[in-house]
Design a protein around this motif. Sequence first.
Motif, mmCIF file in Angstrom:
data_model
loop_
_atom_site.group_PDB
_atom_site.id
_atom_site.type_symbol
_atom_site.label_atom_id
_atom_site.label_comp_id
_atom_site.label_asym_id
_atom_site.label_seq_id
_atom_site.Cartn_x
_atom_site.Cartn_y
_atom_site.Cartn_z
ATOM 1 N N ARG A 32 0.839 -1.193 0.000
ATOM 2 C CA ARG A 32 0.000 0.000 0.000
ATOM 3 C C ARG A 32 0.877 1.247 0.000
ATOM 4 N NH1 ARG A 32 -3.080 -0.800 4.458
ATOM 5 N NH2 ARG A 32 -4.629 -1.933 3.299
ATOM 6 N N ILE A 33 0.679 2.125 -0.993
ATOM 7 C CA ILE A 33 1.427 3.366 -1.147
ATOM 8 C C ILE A 33 0.488 4.522 -0.841
ATOM 9 C CG2 ILE A 33 2.716 4.810 -2.762
ATOM 10 C CD1 ILE A 33 4.155 2.265 -2.326
ATOM 11 N N VAL A 34 0.963 5.474 -0.042
ATOM 12 C CA VAL A 34 0.175 6.663 0.274
ATOM 13 C C VAL A 34 0.793 7.839 -0.457
ATOM 14 C CG1 VAL A 34 -0.619 8.191 2.093
ATOM 15 C CG2 VAL A 34 -0.414 5.749 2.533
ATOM 16 N N GLU A 35 -0.001 8.462 -1.330
ATOM 17 C CA GLU A 35 0.439 9.645 -2.075
ATOM 18 C C GLU A 35 -0.524 10.776 -1.753
ATOM 19 O OE1 GLU A 35 0.233 8.116 -6.033
ATOM 20 O OE2 GLU A 35 2.327 7.480 -6.019
ATOM 21 N N GLY A 36 -0.084 11.683 -0.917
ATOM 22 C CA GLY A 36 -0.964 12.763 -0.494
ATOM 23 C C GLY A 36 -2.075 12.197 0.370
ATOM 24 N N GLU A 37 -3.312 12.352 -0.096
ATOM 25 C CA GLU A 37 -4.441 11.788 0.628
ATOM 26 C C GLU A 37 -4.967 10.521 -0.025
ATOM 27 O OE1 GLU A 37 -7.441 14.660 1.388
ATOM 28 O OE2 GLU A 37 -6.034 16.130 2.183
ATOM 29 N N LYS A 38 -4.365 10.121 -1.142
ATOM 30 C CA LYS A 38 -4.817 8.927 -1.843
ATOM 31 C C LYS A 38 -3.958 7.730 -1.454
ATOM 32 C CE LYS A 38 -6.410 11.250 -6.016
ATOM 33 N NZ LYS A 38 -6.245 11.331 -7.475
ATOM 34 N N GLU A 39 -4.567 6.559 -1.526
ATOM 35 C CA GLU A 39 -3.852 5.304 -1.299
ATOM 36 C C GLU A 39 -4.037 4.436 -2.516
ATOM 37 O OE1 GLU A 39 -4.769 3.056 2.129
ATOM 38 O OE2 GLU A 39 -3.981 4.530 3.518
ATOM 39 N N ARG A 40 -2.988 3.697 -2.854
ATOM 40 C CA ARG A 40 -3.089 2.749 -3.954
ATOM 41 C C ARG A 40 -2.226 1.549 -3.623
ATOM 42 N NH1 ARG A 40 1.278 2.914 -7.614
ATOM 43 N NH2 ARG A 40 2.753 4.571 -7.178
ATOM 44 N N ILE A 41 -2.465 0.462 -4.349
ATOM 45 C CA ILE A 41 -1.701 -0.765 -4.161
ATOM 46 C C ILE A 41 -0.681 -0.868 -5.293
ATOM 47 C CG2 ILE A 41 -1.817 -3.279 -4.054
ATOM 48 C CD1 ILE A 41 -3.182 -2.015 -1.704
ATOM 49 N N GLN A 42 0.580 -1.051 -4.916
ATOM 50 C CA GLN A 42 1.643 -1.235 -5.902
ATOM 51 C C GLN A 42 2.140 -2.671 -5.771
ATOM 52 O OE1 GLN A 42 5.547 0.684 -5.355
ATOM 53 N NE2 GLN A 42 5.185 1.629 -7.350
#
Length: 133
Positions: A32-42
């Motif tokens: 799980r990557i957190v970029e700013g306020e968004k989260e995504r799965i890498q």
Amino acid sequence: MNAVENYSNAQRKAGDQIPKFNVGDTVRVHFRIVEGEKERIQVFEGVVIARKGSESANATFTVRRVSFNEGIERVFPLHSPRVEKVLVTREGSVRRAKLYYLRERSGKAARVKAKGRSAIAKDAAQAGETPQE
């Protein structure tokens, strides 16, 4: 126990949530990557070249892959809540605990021998499907 040990033991994953894999296996780590306020799965796919700490609270494993002729190694904490899941795509047959010698090898010399059938074929066989590779 002191406060640090209590906190680290509270962060541990349950026994059934710890993925079963060994050194030499090819794995896909969903992180799980957190970029700013968004989260995504890498997804990071590669060969496990080391495991440290067995299954203790601060256990780690190192995954290596080659991308654009550049070797990339990434160390993941085993009990991190950011590690979503670890899928074994291929089981490797190795005779060493640490595969650091793969760093000096490239191309076909850097391959790890497969242990029997791949994990994908086993999962597909259990589900009654044919594996697609």
